[in-house]
Design a protein around this motif. Sequence first.
Motif, PDB file in Angstrom:
ATOM      1  N   TYR A 118       0.821  -1.204   0.000  1.00 14.87           N
ATOM      2  CA  TYR A 118       0.000   0.000   0.000  1.00 14.87           C
ATOM      3  C   TYR A 118       0.860   1.260   0.000  1.00 14.87           C
ATOM      4  CZ  TYR A 118      -3.418  -3.505   1.406  1.00 14.87           C
ATOM      5  OH  TYR A 118      -4.203  -4.634   1.474  1.00 14.87           O
ATOM      6  N   PHE A 119       1.993   1.200   0.686  1.00 10.47           N
ATOM      7  CA  PHE A 119       2.998   2.249   0.653  1.00 10.47           C
ATOM      8  C   PHE A 119       4.237   1.621   0.027  1.00 10.47           C
ATOM      9  CE2 PHE A 119       1.287   3.889   5.006  1.00 10.47           C
ATOM     10  CZ  PHE A 119       0.242   4.545   4.385  1.00 10.47           C
ATOM     11  N   LYS A 120       5.139   2.483  -0.485  1.00 10.18           N
ATOM     12  CA  LYS A 120       6.395   1.931  -0.978  1.00 10.18           C
ATOM     13  C   LYS A 120       7.533   2.874  -0.651  1.00 10.18           C
ATOM     14  CE  LYS A 120       6.867   3.139  -5.807  1.00 10.18           C
ATOM     15  NZ  LYS A 120       6.822   2.630  -7.164  1.00 10.18           N
ATOM     16  N   TYR A 121       8.684   2.253  -0.396  1.00  8.12           N
ATOM     17  CA  TYR A 121       9.875   3.029  -0.090  1.00  8.12           C
ATOM     18  C   TYR A 121      10.441   3.659  -1.344  1.00  8.12           C
ATOM     19  CZ  TYR A 121      10.502   1.432   4.727  1.00  8.12           C
ATOM     20  OH  TYR A 121      10.358   1.206   6.061  1.00  8.12           O
ATOM     21  N   ILE A 122      10.943   4.868  -1.170  1.00 11.45           N
ATOM     22  CA  ILE A 122      11.682   5.564  -2.208  1.00 11.45           C
ATOM     23  C   ILE A 122      13.057   5.813  -1.600  1.00 11.45           C
ATOM     24  CG2 ILE A 122      11.789   7.612  -3.676  1.00 11.45           C
ATOM     25  CD1 ILE A 122       9.257   5.898  -4.106  1.00 11.45           C
ATOM     26  N   ASN A 123      14.042   5.050  -1.996  1.00 12.04           N
ATOM     27  CA  ASN A 123      15.373   5.149  -1.391  1.00 12.04           C
ATOM     28  C   ASN A 123      16.186   6.244  -2.055  1.00 12.04           C
ATOM     29  OD1 ASN A 123      14.812   3.004   0.306  1.00 12.04           O
ATOM     30  ND2 ASN A 123      15.516   1.507  -1.181  1.00 12.04           N
ATOM     31  N   GLN A 124      16.844   7.032  -1.209  1.00  8.99           N
ATOM     32  CA  GLN A 124      17.723   8.093  -1.691  1.00  8.99           C
ATOM     33  C   GLN A 124      19.075   7.931  -0.995  1.00  8.99           C
ATOM     34  OE1 GLN A 124      15.556  11.622  -0.636  1.00  8.99           O
ATOM     35  NE2 GLN A 124      14.450  11.636  -2.569  1.00  8.99           N
ATOM     36  N   PRO A 125      20.132   7.819  -1.745  1.00  9.97           N
ATOM     37  CA  PRO A 125      21.441   7.637  -1.105  1.00  9.97           C
ATOM     38  C   PRO A 125      21.872   8.878  -0.326  1.00  9.97           C
ATOM     39  CG  PRO A 125      21.646   7.696  -3.505  1.00  9.97           C
ATOM     40  CD  PRO A 125      20.193   7.814  -3.182  1.00  9.97           C
ATOM     41  N   ASN A 126      22.417   8.636   0.844  1.00 10.87           N
ATOM     42  CA  ASN A 126      22.975   9.697   1.672  1.00 10.87           C
ATOM     43  C   ASN A 126      24.474   9.749   1.367  1.00 10.87           C
ATOM     44  OD1 ASN A 126      23.966  11.375   3.659  1.00 10.87           O
ATOM     45  ND2 ASN A 126      22.730  10.470   5.287  1.00 10.87           N
ATOM     46  N   LYS A 127      24.931  10.816   0.742  1.00 12.85           N
ATOM     47  CA  LYS A 127      26.312  10.912   0.275  1.00 12.85           C
ATOM     48  C   LYS A 127      27.317  10.876   1.424  1.00 12.85           C
ATOM     49  CE  LYS A 127      24.885  13.398  -3.815  1.00 12.85           C
ATOM     50  NZ  LYS A 127      24.814  14.666  -4.492  1.00 12.85           N
ATOM     51  N   ALA A 128      26.995  11.452   2.571  1.00 12.52           N
ATOM     52  CA  ALA A 128      27.934  11.522   3.686  1.00 12.52           C
ATOM     53  C   ALA A 128      28.177  10.153   4.317  1.00 12.52           C
ATOM     54  CB  ALA A 128      27.438  12.503   4.729  1.00 12.52           C
ATOM     55  N   ASN A 129      27.126   9.408   4.566  1.00  7.47           N
ATOM     56  CA  ASN A 129      27.246   8.128   5.270  1.00  7.47           C
ATOM     57  C   ASN A 129      27.175   6.917   4.347  1.00  7.47           C
ATOM     58  OD1 ASN A 129      27.344   9.555   7.675  1.00  7.47           O
ATOM     59  ND2 ASN A 129      25.144   9.374   8.030  1.00  7.47           N
ATOM     60  N   LYS A 130      26.913   7.128   3.098  1.00 10.42           N
ATOM     61  CA  LYS A 130      26.726   6.055   2.120  1.00 10.42           C
ATOM     62  C   LYS A 130      25.644   5.071   2.581  1.00 10.42           C
ATOM     63  CE  LYS A 130      31.225   6.358   0.005  1.00 10.42           C
ATOM     64  NZ  LYS A 130      32.427   5.685  -0.392  1.00 10.42           N
ATOM     65  N   GLU A 131      24.701   5.570   3.320  1.00 10.21           N
ATOM     66  CA  GLU A 131      23.553   4.781   3.753  1.00 10.21           C
ATOM     67  C   GLU A 131      22.337   5.260   2.975  1.00 10.21           C
ATOM     68  OE1 GLU A 131      23.029   5.322   7.909  1.00 10.21           O
ATOM     69  OE2 GLU A 131      24.965   4.437   8.419  1.00 10.21           O
ATOM     70  N   LYS A 132      21.293   4.493   3.068  1.00 13.44           N
ATOM     71  CA  LYS A 132      20.073   4.897   2.387  1.00 13.44           C
ATOM     72  C   LYS A 132      19.094   5.464   3.401  1.00 13.44           C
ATOM     73  CE  LYS A 132      20.447   1.876  -1.513  1.00 13.44           C
ATOM     74  NZ  LYS A 132      19.801   0.996  -2.420  1.00 13.44           N
ATOM     75  N   ILE A 133      18.564   6.626   3.087  1.00 13.91           N
ATOM     76  CA  ILE A 133      17.504   7.211   3.901  1.00 13.91           C
ATOM     77  C   ILE A 133      16.201   6.745   3.285  1.00 13.91           C
ATOM     78  CG2 ILE A 133      16.400   9.346   4.645  1.00 13.91           C
ATOM     79  CD1 ILE A 133      19.149  10.679   4.415  1.00 13.91           C
ATOM     80  N   ARG A 137       6.027   6.601   0.243  1.00 13.93           N
ATOM     81  CA  ARG A 137       4.849   7.291  -0.269  1.00 13.93           C
ATOM     82  C   ARG A 137       3.769   6.259  -0.527  1.00 13.93           C
ATOM     83  NH1 ARG A 137       4.047   6.214  -5.482  1.00 13.93           N
ATOM     84  NH2 ARG A 137       5.792   5.707  -6.814  1.00 13.93           N
ATOM     85  N   PRO A 138       2.515   6.707  -0.624  1.00 12.06           N
ATOM     86  CA  PRO A 138       1.444   5.769  -0.979  1.00 12.06           C
ATOM     87  C   PRO A 138       1.599   5.363  -2.444  1.00 12.06           C
ATOM     88  CG  PRO A 138       0.584   7.995  -0.848  1.00 12.06           C
ATOM     89  CD  PRO A 138       2.008   8.058  -0.399  1.00 12.06           C
ATOM     90  N   THR A 139       1.175   4.159  -2.761  1.00  9.34           N
ATOM     91  CA  THR A 139       1.213   3.728  -4.158  1.00  9.34           C
ATOM     92  C   THR A 139       0.143   4.471  -4.946  1.00  9.34           C
ATOM     93  OG1 THR A 139      -0.344   1.917  -3.768  1.00  9.34           O
ATOM     94  CG2 THR A 139       2.019   1.411  -3.529  1.00  9.34           C
ATOM     95  N   THR A 140       0.304   4.511  -6.235  1.00  4.89           N
ATOM     96  CA  THR A 140      -0.681   5.186  -7.081  1.00  4.89           C
ATOM     97  C   THR A 140      -2.044   4.504  -6.969  1.00  4.89           C
ATOM     98  OG1 THR A 140       0.056   3.884  -8.979  1.00  4.89           O
ATOM     99  CG2 THR A 140       1.008   6.079  -8.716  1.00  4.89           C
ATOM    100  N   THR A 141      -2.026   3.194  -6.795  1.00 11.97           N
ATOM    101  CA  THR A 141      -3.289   2.454  -6.631  1.00 11.97           C
ATOM    102  C   THR A 141      -4.005   2.884  -5.357  1.00 11.97           C
ATOM    103  OG1 THR A 141      -2.354   0.564  -7.808  1.00 11.97           O
ATOM    104  CG2 THR A 141      -4.304   0.145  -6.447  1.00 11.97           C
ATOM    105  N   LEU A 142      -3.262   3.002  -4.263  1.00 11.81           N
ATOM    106  CA  LEU A 142      -3.870   3.428  -3.001  1.00 11.81           C
ATOM    107  C   LEU A 142      -4.413   4.850  -3.122  1.00 11.81           C
ATOM    108  CD1 LEU A 142      -4.582   2.913  -0.031  1.00 11.81           C
ATOM    109  CD2 LEU A 142      -2.319   3.813   0.561  1.00 11.81           C
ATOM    110  N   VAL A 143      -3.673   5.734  -3.743  1.00 12.73           N
ATOM    111  CA  VAL A 143      -4.128   7.128  -3.892  1.00 12.73           C
ATOM    112  C   VAL A 143      -5.426   7.168  -4.689  1.00 12.73           C
ATOM    113  CG1 VAL A 143      -3.601   9.406  -4.865  1.00 12.73           C
ATOM    114  CG2 VAL A 143      -1.824   8.122  -3.648  1.00 12.73           C
ATOM    115  N   SER A 144      -5.463   6.464  -5.809  1.00 16.86           N
ATOM    116  CA  SER A 144      -6.687   6.485  -6.630  1.00 16.86           C
ATOM    117  C   SER A 144      -7.850   5.797  -5.917  1.00 16.86           C
ATOM    118  CB  SER A 144      -6.444   5.876  -8.008  1.00 16.86           C
ATOM    119  OG  SER A 144      -6.004   4.545  -7.898  1.00 16.86           O
ATOM    120  N   ASN A 145      -7.588   4.691  -5.210  1.00 16.68           N
ATOM    121  CA  ASN A 145      -8.653   4.028  -4.435  1.00 16.68           C
ATOM    122  C   ASN A 145      -9.194   4.949  -3.340  1.00 16.68           C
ATOM    123  OD1 ASN A 145      -8.485   1.653  -5.897  1.00 16.68           O
ATOM    124  ND2 ASN A 145      -7.204   0.618  -4.402  1.00 16.68           N
TER     125      ASN A 145
END
Length: 165
Positions: A118-133, A137-145
């Motif tokens: 129903y929700f999905k992760y959007i991973n963005q790399p953190n340049k300083a720690n090389k970790e993912k933050i 967000r809700p899926t498009t299906t959930l938003v439309s439903n």
Amino acid sequence: MIKKNISKTRQSQRSNKNYYKILKKIDLSNIKFKFDSEEKLDLLITGVNKFMVQRLEANESISYFIQNMKRYRILVTVMDEYSINANATYKEKIIKKLRIYSYKTISSIIDDAISRGYFKYINQPNKANKEKIKKFRPTTTLVSNYINWTLLHITNINKFMKSIK
């Protein structure tokens, strides 16, 4: 004849004093008809009750969130954040907005909603720690439903309110 008997029964169950107390507490500014009888009160109660029951009928994704108030508030808060940011948000932002629930409760509901798709992760790399933050967000299906479910019930209650005259 039957209608008169029903009216007399209702009158005997609800006193005029009780009827006027209820009437005083209803915000009549939102009602487009003249509230001049107990029958209209009965119609309003019946119509609002029918609306609330129908509102519980939903597809799988919405049903998950309307099972309890915690999930529903998380859904509404996530949708609010999604409409503001038009993208993803952090769990911490949702947790800050819903301080009435614990971090663990909100986090576990969000994680469960992610695992169900129903929700999905959007991973963005953190340049300083090389970790993912992890933003989600809700899926498009959930938003439309969610939008379709809400609009359907707004339409239903509007039709009902117009039918009372």
